[in-house]
Design a protein around this motif. Structure first.
Motif, PDB file in Angstrom:
ATOM      1  N   VAL A   1      14.864  53.122 -12.718  1.00 10.65           N
ATOM      2  CA  VAL A   1      14.434  52.035 -13.604  1.00 10.65           C
ATOM      3  C   VAL A   1      14.349  50.756 -12.777  1.00 10.65           C
ATOM      4  CG1 VAL A   1      14.861  50.803 -15.769  1.00 10.65           C
ATOM      5  CG2 VAL A   1      15.772  53.107 -15.464  1.00 10.65           C
ATOM      6  N   GLU A   2      13.255  50.015 -12.956  1.00 10.59           N
ATOM      7  CA  GLU A   2      13.115  48.722 -12.270  1.00 10.59           C
ATOM      8  C   GLU A   2      12.662  47.694 -13.289  1.00 10.59           C
ATOM      9  OE1 GLU A   2      11.107  48.729  -8.448  1.00 10.59           O
ATOM     10  OE2 GLU A   2      10.209  46.772  -8.899  1.00 10.59           O
ATOM     11  N   VAL A   3      13.286  46.536 -13.286  1.00  7.27           N
ATOM     12  CA  VAL A   3      12.888  45.468 -14.207  1.00  7.27           C
ATOM     13  C   VAL A   3      12.896  44.130 -13.464  1.00  7.27           C
ATOM     14  CG1 VAL A   3      13.824  46.639 -16.257  1.00  7.27           C
ATOM     15  CG2 VAL A   3      15.235  44.978 -15.041  1.00  7.27           C
ATOM     16  N   GLU A   4      12.315  43.125 -14.098  1.00 11.37           N
ATOM     17  CA  GLU A   4      12.322  41.780 -13.517  1.00 11.37           C
ATOM     18  C   GLU A   4      13.198  40.881 -14.369  1.00 11.37           C
ATOM     19  OE1 GLU A   4       8.323  40.418 -13.025  1.00 11.37           O
ATOM     20  OE2 GLU A   4       7.802  42.096 -11.721  1.00 11.37           O
ATOM     21  N   LEU A   5      14.109  40.188 -13.701  1.00  8.77           N
ATOM     22  CA  LEU A   5      14.898  39.148 -14.380  1.00  8.77           C
ATOM     23  C   LEU A   5      14.331  37.833 -13.867  1.00  8.77           C
ATOM     24  CD1 LEU A   5      18.539  40.531 -13.756  1.00  8.77           C
ATOM     25  CD2 LEU A   5      17.021  41.034 -15.676  1.00  8.77           C
ATOM     26  N   GLY A   6      13.328  37.307 -14.535  1.00  2.48           N
ATOM     27  CA  GLY A   6      12.631  36.140 -13.989  1.00  2.48           C
ATOM     28  C   GLY A   6      11.944  36.560 -12.703  1.00  2.48           C
TER      29      GLY A   6
END
Ligand code: SF4
Length: 279
Positions: free
Chosen positions: A138-143
């Motif tokens: 899983v990869e996400v962007e926090l800002g």
């Protein structure tokens, strides 16, 4: 350097910065070679078998069948990643050329891996489980900050509840040493919450070394606060990379550190940075 900063942050990379900044630098920026570790490889072998186990029909997921997967898995690793020979057989000189681990060292490893597999079966019955994902990336962007991780196992109920499980081949930690394990599990919960909008109902750590399961049910407040912790840590990593300063932090970890000769805290000389700092 910009390349490095644009890469997503994993829980291991993030936590290792807290452990020792200089070790973090040598491993993740300089990428200095290290002899593969025996314990780490045993963990990799067990993880691969526990993952493959769920490809079997549920009724076949018995201790005998799953233990029987170990020799073929070991053979595959040795064929595809010859350097694991150095993890299996400590008598092999490293670094070295292509080498075969001794039959005895392979048997020793398989025997230990079988014991850990047997311990796993005291913790749960895989015939009753139906994971929705295994080795789930899983990869996400926090800002502007990307984060990612690979989750050992995810289970979901029909009602949408999520349980995250992670296998550890060592023994369960004393409470004072448990922080890094929960850091990793909260990181996974954060990834799923950000990617799916669902807060995991339960985080489980299965320690095969002593047959202990640790559980935690995170709250939303906890994961929101953890997101801030991850962002602050990412900012500290960025500042260290830009300034080119990575402080050594002597601890029990030094006993296993491959870079003692390159560490000022151990009387060694720090390597010059492989890039030019900008601040
Ligand atoms: S020897 Fe200890 S202080 Fe030095 S880099 Fe390794 S872990 Fe850090």
């Amino acid at each position: 350097m910009q390349d490095f900063l644009s890469k997503p942050l994993s829980p291991t990379r993030a936590y290792s910065f807290n452990d020792c900044q200089l070790l973090f630098r040598y491993r993740t920026i300089d990428k200095l070679p290290e002899r593969p570790g025996a314990a780490a490889f045993k963990g990799t072998l067990i993880h691969s078998v526990l993952e493959d186990m769920f490809d079997l029909p549920a009724s076949d997921r018995t201790l005998d069948t799953v233990s029987g997967l170990l020799p073929a898995a070991l053979e595959k690793f040795l064929a595809e990643e010859p350097e694991v020979a150095f993890a299996i057989d400590e008598s092999l000189e490293w670094p070295g050329g292509a080498s075969e681990p001794s039959v005895e060292s392979q048997q020793l490893l398989l025997s230990s891996a079988r014991s850990l597999t047997a311990k796993y079966f005291t913790l749960e019955d895989p015939r009753t489980l139906n994971p929705s994902e295994r080795e789930h990336h899983v990869e996400v962007e926090l800002g502007a900050q990307k984060i990612h991780g690979i989750i050992d196992r995810v289970e979901r109920t029909a009602a949408g509840d999520i349980r995250i499980s992670d296998y550890k081949t060592g023994k369960s930690p004393k409470p004072a040493w448990a922080h890094k394990y929960w850091f990793q599990m909260k990181f996974y919960a954060l990834l799923l919450w950000k990617s799916e909008g669902v807060l995991a109902r339960e985080l489980r750590l299965l320690f095969l070394g002593d047959g202990v399961v640790l559980r935690h049910s995170p709250t939303l407040e906890e994961i929101v606060s953890f997101e801030t912790e991850v962002l602050e840590l990412a900012a500290r990593i960025k500042a260290a990379v830009l300034a080119g300063t990575f402080a050594p932090k002597p601890s029990k970890l030094c006993d296993w550190c491959s870079f003692q000769k390159l560490c000022p805290a151990q009387g060694g000389i720090e390597l010059p940075l492989p890039y030019s700092p900008t601040s």
